[in-house]
Design an enzyme around this catalytic site. Structure first.
Site, PDB file in Angstrom:
ATOM      1  N   GLU A 247      -8.727   0.792   1.934  1.00 54.18           N
ATOM      2  CA  GLU A 247      -9.168  -0.601   2.128  1.00 54.18           C
ATOM      3  C   GLU A 247     -10.681  -0.683   2.240  1.00 54.18           C
ATOM      4  O   GLU A 247     -11.298  -1.640   1.777  1.00 54.18           O
ATOM      5  CB  GLU A 247      -8.545  -1.180   3.406  1.00 54.18           C
ATOM      6  CG  GLU A 247      -7.076  -1.504   3.278  1.00 54.18           C
ATOM      7  CD  GLU A 247      -6.494  -1.932   4.628  1.00 54.18           C
ATOM      8  OE1 GLU A 247      -7.203  -2.565   5.409  1.00 54.18           O
ATOM      9  OE2 GLU A 247      -5.338  -1.589   4.877  1.00 54.18           O
TER      10      GLU A 247
ATOM     11  N   SER B 251       0.834  -1.215   0.000  1.00 54.36           N
ATOM     12  CA  SER B 251       0.000   0.000   0.000  1.00 54.36           C
ATOM     13  C   SER B 251       0.864   1.259   0.000  1.00 54.36           C
ATOM     14  O   SER B 251       0.353   2.364  -0.208  1.00 54.36           O
ATOM     15  CB  SER B 251      -0.931   0.010   1.210  1.00 54.36           C
ATOM     16  OG  SER B 251      -0.173  -0.044   2.399  1.00 54.36           O
ATOM     17  N   HIS B 252       2.171   1.121   0.247  1.00 52.90           N
ATOM     18  CA  HIS B 252       3.054   2.293   0.217  1.00 52.90           C
ATOM     19  C   HIS B 252       4.225   2.097  -0.747  1.00 52.90           C
ATOM     20  O   HIS B 252       5.271   2.713  -0.608  1.00 52.90           O
ATOM     21  CB  HIS B 252       3.513   2.658   1.630  1.00 52.90           C
ATOM     22  CG  HIS B 252       2.381   3.206   2.428  1.00 52.90           C
ATOM     23  ND1 HIS B 252       1.433   2.394   3.011  1.00 52.90           N
ATOM     24  CD2 HIS B 252       1.979   4.478   2.661  1.00 52.90           C
ATOM     25  CE1 HIS B 252       0.514   3.143   3.592  1.00 52.90           C
ATOM     26  NE2 HIS B 252       0.827   4.412   3.399  1.00 52.90           N
TER      27      HIS B 252
HETATM   28  P1  NDP Z   1      -1.029  -3.234   9.722  1.00 48.95           P
HETATM   29  O1  NDP Z   1      -2.310  -3.258  10.490  1.00 48.95           O
HETATM   30  O2  NDP Z   1      -0.925  -4.089   8.526  1.00 48.95           O
HETATM   31  O3  NDP Z   1       0.194  -3.607  10.670  1.00 48.95           O
HETATM   32  C1  NDP Z   1       0.463  -2.832  11.806  1.00 48.95           C
HETATM   33  C2  NDP Z   1       1.659  -3.377  12.556  1.00 48.95           C
HETATM   34  O4  NDP Z   1       1.253  -4.545  13.254  1.00 48.95           O
HETATM   35  C3  NDP Z   1       2.835  -3.777  11.677  1.00 48.95           C
HETATM   36  O5  NDP Z   1       4.011  -3.363  12.276  1.00 48.95           O
HETATM   37  C4  NDP Z   1       2.739  -5.316  11.635  1.00 48.95           C
HETATM   38  O6  NDP Z   1       4.007  -5.953  11.498  1.00 48.95           O
HETATM   39  C5  NDP Z   1       2.157  -5.614  12.988  1.00 48.95           C
HETATM   40  N1  NDP Z   1       1.386  -6.852  13.012  1.00 48.95           N
HETATM   41  C6  NDP Z   1       0.389  -7.216  12.162  1.00 48.95           C
HETATM   42  N2  NDP Z   1      -0.100  -8.414  12.512  1.00 48.95           N
HETATM   43  C7  NDP Z   1       0.620  -8.830  13.594  1.00 48.95           C
HETATM   44  C8  NDP Z   1       0.585  -9.991  14.417  1.00 48.95           C
HETATM   45  N3  NDP Z   1      -0.265 -10.968  14.196  1.00 48.95           N
HETATM   46  N4  NDP Z   1       1.461 -10.059  15.422  1.00 48.95           N
HETATM   47  C9  NDP Z   1       2.346  -9.059  15.669  1.00 48.95           C
HETATM   48  N5  NDP Z   1       2.424  -7.941  14.923  1.00 48.95           N
HETATM   49  C10 NDP Z   1       1.561  -7.826  13.898  1.00 48.95           C
HETATM   50  O7  NDP Z   1      -0.668  -1.716   9.304  1.00 48.95           O
HETATM   51  P2  NDP Z   1      -1.651  -0.498   8.988  1.00 48.95           P
HETATM   52  O8  NDP Z   1      -2.612  -0.933   7.939  1.00 48.95           O
HETATM   53  O9  NDP Z   1      -2.194   0.082  10.238  1.00 48.95           O
HETATM   54  O10 NDP Z   1      -0.613   0.547   8.361  1.00 48.95           O
HETATM   55  C11 NDP Z   1       0.016   0.249   7.125  1.00 48.95           C
HETATM   56  C12 NDP Z   1       1.033   1.295   6.762  1.00 48.95           C
HETATM   57  O11 NDP Z   1       0.402   2.484   6.377  1.00 48.95           O
HETATM   58  C13 NDP Z   1       2.045   1.680   7.843  1.00 48.95           C
HETATM   59  O12 NDP Z   1       3.319   1.426   7.300  1.00 48.95           O
HETATM   60  C14 NDP Z   1       1.825   3.178   8.046  1.00 48.95           C
HETATM   61  O13 NDP Z   1       3.010   3.913   8.281  1.00 48.95           O
HETATM   62  C15 NDP Z   1       1.225   3.573   6.714  1.00 48.95           C
HETATM   63  N6  NDP Z   1       0.446   4.812   6.786  1.00 48.95           N
HETATM   64  C16 NDP Z   1       0.993   5.972   6.328  1.00 48.95           C
HETATM   65  C17 NDP Z   1       0.285   7.161   6.372  1.00 48.95           C
HETATM   66  C18 NDP Z   1       0.907   8.438   5.942  1.00 48.95           C
HETATM   67  O14 NDP Z   1       0.240   9.458   5.995  1.00 48.95           O
HETATM   68  N7  NDP Z   1       2.152   8.488   5.526  1.00 48.95           N
HETATM   69  C19 NDP Z   1      -1.099   7.187   6.869  1.00 48.95           C
HETATM   70  C20 NDP Z   1      -1.552   5.918   7.370  1.00 48.95           C
HETATM   71  C21 NDP Z   1      -0.817   4.772   7.304  1.00 48.95           C
HETATM   72  P3  NDP Z   1       4.450  -6.660  10.098  1.00 48.95           P
HETATM   73  O15 NDP Z   1       4.837  -5.523   9.200  1.00 48.95           O
HETATM   74  O16 NDP Z   1       5.558  -7.573  10.471  1.00 48.95           O
HETATM   75  O17 NDP Z   1       3.223  -7.386   9.620  1.00 48.95           O
END
Ligand code: NDP
Length: 332
Positions: free
Chosen positions: A187, A46-47
């Site tokens: 999403e 997504s990024h």
């Molecule tokens: P996710 O909900 O996919 O994941 C959030 C975090 O939780 C990640 O670090 C992930 O690690 C971890 N995680 C997920 N599942 C598990 C699990 N079962 N056990 C332990 N840890 C877990 O991310 P979001 O959808 O909330 O965000 C996605 C991206 O969007 C981020 O990188 C964020 O910076 C970006 N974003 C950027 C914005 C901007 O303005 N620039 C605005 C909003 C979001 P892992 O990666 O290992 O799965």
């Protein structure tokens, strides 16, 4: 979905050409294309390339300066401001991060406030870079409003992500990076398009009622923060750190200013680094490893960041949405 296999260097080239053919010089195109190709490498799709059309739109509208030259100013001995020169955030981060690392290694704590940039990326790039230098990293940024504070029916917060990274001497860092909204609006739109429900409480409909129907959230409704009022407090903290403290735009101000060209609005980013060596002392790594051992010994637990680090080991091509590849090629 049809996909096109692309090697990592081809992903970089595609992003680089789209940016450099639309107004970025080498320094700017290279910084953003590196961030984009690393996102695809790690499965942060997504990024990754998905953001290129928006980046290009904001270069074409001249909202973003593709020839930015960010500069660092020391506000105190360990608080540095990056003046982003209206470029993309990865450029400002590239300029500011080495100074943040130096100052944190001297003083134990360092703060980097990034101003006048356009943020469209994941935050783990910067927190993980700090952890790879044996520092703890914390970063957050705000965005245009799409999320209601707890109790409200109208948006005020952005999806406001926050990332935290903890260094490990003989292992990849532990890194979390998450939006503070229940879900990204993109999403929700995809779920509406595909006729899927979303978890109840993801957002409110236009009458302010909780719903599991994504089309009601996407059309005149609003997202909620994760964890009700607790997530709302964290989203508020992010507004205050990334805008109030950094001295840049709150989400509502970013919306007022933005030209809605599809690219990232102007805003700031707050980054903090901490040295466990200077603060906790020599034994910090062994001590934290005992905690990680306890945590991972529990059935069902994995450490955040692990999914990306496992993806990274795959050196082969990534499957990219074919429609997206064609769209980006048409921009070159
Ligand atoms: P996710 O909900 O996919 O994941 C959030 C975090 O939780 C990640 O670090 C992930 O690690 C971890 N995680 C997920 N599942 C598990 C699990 N079962 N056990 C332990 N840890 C877990 O991310 P979001 O959808 O909330 O965000 C996605 C991206 O969007 C981020 O990188 C964020 O910076 C970006 N974003 C950027 C914005 C901007 O303005 N620039 C605005 C909003 C979001 P892992 O990666 O290992 O799965």
């Amino acid at each position: 979905m049809n996909t096109t296999p692309l090697e990592l260097e081809n992903i970089y080239d595609l992003a680089y050409k789209a940016l450099s053919n639309n107004g970025c010089d080498h320094f700017n195109a290279d910084s953003v294309a590196t961030t984009v190709s690393h996102a695809e490498r790690d499965g942060s799709v997504s990024h990754g390339l998905f953001r290129i059309p928006g980046y290009v739109a904001s270069l074409k509208s001249k909202k973003v300066n593709g020839e930015s030259r960010p500069t660092n100013t020391f506000l105190t001995q360990n608080a540095i401001r990056v003046e982003g020169n209206y470029g993309f955030a990865p450029v400002g981060i590239k300029v500011g991060l080495p100074e943040l690392i130096n100052t944190t290694n001297k003083h134990g704590v360092g703060v980097l406030t990034i101003t006048n940039t356009h943020h469209f990326a994941a935050l783990w790039h910067e927190t993980e870079a700090l952890a790879e230098n044996n520092l703890i990293g914390i970063a957050c940024t705000a965005y245009k409003p799409s999320v209601a504070p707890a109790g409200a029916k109208k948006p005020l917060f952005g999806t406001n992500p926050i990332s935290f990274a903890w260094p490990r001497k003989n292992n990849t860092p532990v890194v979390y990076d998450m939006a503070t909204s229940t879900m990204a609006m993109g999403e929700v739109q995809v779920a509406a398009r595909d006729g899927h429900k979303v978890p109840y409480g993801t957002g409110l409909n236009k009458d302010g009622e909780k719903t599991d129907d994504p089309s009601q959230i996407a059309n005149g409704g609003v997202l909620l923060t994760f964890g009700d009022y607790k997530g709302s407090a964290i989203a508020m903290m992010i507004e205050l750190l990334a805008a109030g403290l950094v001295g840049d735009l709150f989400s509502f101000e970013a919306k007022e200013e933005d030209n809605n060209d599809g690219g990232p609005a102007r805003g700031g980013e707050f980054i903090m680094a901490l040295s466990p060596e200077l603060i906790a002392g020599k034994n910090w790594n062994e001590h934290a490893e005992k905690f990680f051992d306890q945590m991972t010994s529990l059935e069902g637990v994995r450490l955040p960041g692990q999914r990306r680090h496992t993806n990274r080991l795959d050196k082969g091509p990534r499957k990219i949405n074919s429609e997206l590849v064609e769209k980006i090629k048409s921009l070159i």
